[in-house]
Design an enzyme around this catalytic site. Sequence first.
Site, PDB file in Angstrom:
ATOM      1  N   HIS A 157       0.853  -1.208   0.000  1.00  0.00           N
ATOM      2  CA  HIS A 157       0.000   0.000   0.000  1.00  0.00           C
ATOM      3  C   HIS A 157       0.878   1.243   0.000  1.00  0.00           C
ATOM      4  O   HIS A 157       2.096   1.157   0.138  1.00  0.00           O
ATOM      5  CB  HIS A 157      -0.994  -0.013   1.166  1.00  0.00           C
ATOM      6  CG  HIS A 157      -0.387   0.094   2.537  1.00  0.00           C
ATOM      7  ND1 HIS A 157       0.453  -0.860   3.063  1.00  0.00           N
ATOM      8  CD2 HIS A 157      -0.502   1.047   3.508  1.00  0.00           C
ATOM      9  CE1 HIS A 157       0.815  -0.511   4.291  1.00  0.00           C
ATOM     10  NE2 HIS A 157       0.260   0.650   4.581  1.00  0.00           N
ATOM     11  N   HIS A 186       1.462   3.879   1.918  1.00  0.00           N
ATOM     12  CA  HIS A 186       2.048   4.605   3.054  1.00  0.00           C
ATOM     13  C   HIS A 186       3.579   4.661   2.973  1.00  0.00           C
ATOM     14  O   HIS A 186       4.224   3.717   2.531  1.00  0.00           O
ATOM     15  CB  HIS A 186       1.622   3.975   4.382  1.00  0.00           C
ATOM     16  CG  HIS A 186       0.232   4.378   4.792  1.00  0.00           C
ATOM     17  ND1 HIS A 186      -0.511   3.679   5.711  1.00  0.00           N
ATOM     18  CD2 HIS A 186      -0.543   5.419   4.388  1.00  0.00           C
ATOM     19  CE1 HIS A 186      -1.691   4.270   5.868  1.00  0.00           C
ATOM     20  NE2 HIS A 186      -1.731   5.325   5.080  1.00  0.00           N
ATOM     21  N   ASP A 210       5.987   4.341   5.029  1.00  0.00           N
ATOM     22  CA  ASP A 210       6.842   3.334   5.678  1.00  0.00           C
ATOM     23  C   ASP A 210       6.851   2.012   4.904  1.00  0.00           C
ATOM     24  O   ASP A 210       7.469   1.038   5.343  1.00  0.00           O
ATOM     25  CB  ASP A 210       6.441   3.122   7.148  1.00  0.00           C
ATOM     26  CG  ASP A 210       5.016   2.651   7.328  1.00  0.00           C
ATOM     27  OD1 ASP A 210       4.100   3.261   6.738  1.00  0.00           O
ATOM     28  OD2 ASP A 210       4.811   1.654   8.058  1.00  0.00           O
ATOM     29  N   HIS A 211       6.168   1.999   3.745  1.00  0.00           N
ATOM     30  CA  HIS A 211       6.180   0.823   2.865  1.00  0.00           C
ATOM     31  C   HIS A 211       6.718   1.161   1.472  1.00  0.00           C
ATOM     32  O   HIS A 211       6.949   0.265   0.672  1.00  0.00           O
ATOM     33  CB  HIS A 211       4.766   0.225   2.758  1.00  0.00           C
ATOM     34  CG  HIS A 211       4.202  -0.120   4.099  1.00  0.00           C
ATOM     35  ND1 HIS A 211       4.153  -1.411   4.582  1.00  0.00           N
ATOM     36  CD2 HIS A 211       3.711   0.668   5.093  1.00  0.00           C
ATOM     37  CE1 HIS A 211       3.647  -1.394   5.812  1.00  0.00           C
ATOM     38  NE2 HIS A 211       3.372  -0.144   6.142  1.00  0.00           N
ATOM     39  N   HIS A 214      -7.572  -0.095   6.125  1.00  0.00           N
ATOM     40  CA  HIS A 214      -6.446   0.747   6.574  1.00  0.00           C
ATOM     41  C   HIS A 214      -6.177   1.800   5.501  1.00  0.00           C
ATOM     42  O   HIS A 214      -6.131   2.993   5.771  1.00  0.00           O
ATOM     43  CB  HIS A 214      -5.237  -0.156   6.797  1.00  0.00           C
ATOM     44  CG  HIS A 214      -3.978   0.554   7.153  1.00  0.00           C
ATOM     45  ND1 HIS A 214      -3.750   1.098   8.396  1.00  0.00           N
ATOM     46  CD2 HIS A 214      -2.851   0.781   6.425  1.00  0.00           C
ATOM     47  CE1 HIS A 214      -2.536   1.649   8.410  1.00  0.00           C
ATOM     48  NE2 HIS A 214      -1.976   1.468   7.223  1.00  0.00           N
ATOM     49  N   ASP A 235      -0.532  -3.882   6.418  1.00  0.00           N
ATOM     50  CA  ASP A 235      -1.083  -3.279   7.634  1.00  0.00           C
ATOM     51  C   ASP A 235      -2.563  -3.625   7.804  1.00  0.00           C
ATOM     52  O   ASP A 235      -3.320  -2.859   8.401  1.00  0.00           O
ATOM     53  CB  ASP A 235      -0.913  -1.751   7.604  1.00  0.00           C
ATOM     54  CG  ASP A 235       0.538  -1.336   7.777  1.00  0.00           C
ATOM     55  OD1 ASP A 235       1.407  -2.216   7.939  1.00  0.00           O
ATOM     56  OD2 ASP A 235       0.808  -0.114   7.742  1.00  0.00           O
ATOM     57  N   HIS A 260       4.265  -4.824  10.880  1.00  0.00           N
ATOM     58  CA  HIS A 260       4.659  -4.082  12.087  1.00  0.00           C
ATOM     59  C   HIS A 260       4.755  -4.988  13.308  1.00  0.00           C
ATOM     60  O   HIS A 260       3.974  -5.924  13.451  1.00  0.00           O
ATOM     61  CB  HIS A 260       3.649  -2.968  12.406  1.00  0.00           C
ATOM     62  CG  HIS A 260       3.690  -1.812  11.462  1.00  0.00           C
ATOM     63  ND1 HIS A 260       4.534  -0.742  11.628  1.00  0.00           N
ATOM     64  CD2 HIS A 260       2.996  -1.565  10.324  1.00  0.00           C
ATOM     65  CE1 HIS A 260       4.354   0.130  10.644  1.00  0.00           C
ATOM     66  NE2 HIS A 260       3.421  -0.359   9.826  1.00  0.00           N
TER      67      HIS A 260
HETATM   68 FE    FE Z   1       2.736   0.631   8.014  1.00  0.00          FE
HETATM   69 ZN    ZN Z   2       0.149   1.633   6.577  1.00  0.00          ZN
END
Ligand code: FE
Ligand code: ZN
Length: 251
Positions: free
Chosen positions: A56, A58, A60-61, A110, A129, A167
């Site tokens: 996805h 975001h 942090d990905h 999410h 996530d 995570h």
């Molecule tokens: Fe994440």
């Molecule tokens: Zn995320």
Amino acid sequence: MPLQFHQFAYNSDNYGVLVHDPATGKTACVDAGEAGAVFEALKKTGWTLSDLWITHHHWDHTDGLAEVKSKTGCHVTGPEGIKGIDAVVKGSDSFEFAGHRVELIHTPGHTLDMLNFYLPGAGTVFTGDTLFVMGCGRLFEGDGPMMWASLQKLMALPPETVIYCAHEYTLASAAFALSIDPGNAALQAKVDRVKAMRASDVPTVPTDLATELATNPFLRPADKDIRAGLGMVDATDAEVFTEIRTRKDQF
Ligand code: FE
Ligand code: ZN
């Protein structure tokens, strides 16, 4: 020859995973939140990156996507709307990775673009996530009924399916799970196990579906005791799920 998996940590609580096919030497990485961590994992394993699978949008990905792609020339597969994706895929698409079937499962909630990568031959799913150990992702873009429908897709996989999530949120999720499902002996035992693992700095990921079905309150809105505790005996599963998700945000 079976696929090999190498999980690595990055940022404060993220996990990425390398998926390696020893027969062909091909290696995929699930998400690229931090390029340096991907390169370090490749160095450690001695594997050469051929593919990148993005769950996805975001940061942090995806923050390391451009650098990983430019330095390795890897082929990037993921949802629509992310810069640098070579093969845009959607839910119920599938593709071959080194002769292994990879099935996409769309699990919005999410985010709306969330894709999970399921390897039926290896009995393994990467849930991004969406589904965490004893937890589930926060609803940034979707709503409760949408996330509940997404989780039900994962719940329909074989119970022995190995689940890699993105995570290490497990201790916080455990404390909340006990508040919702205090009489669950399987949950209590699981919480004891993960506390010992974290005390020794051992990752609690991966998990497996059977364990999550028994311990994860977000997969258990049909449970009689959970419903009684919430005063929602006659509500729908989606309503109970939504209430549990709302309580987690306030926990
Ligand atoms: Fe994440
Ligand atoms: Zn995320």
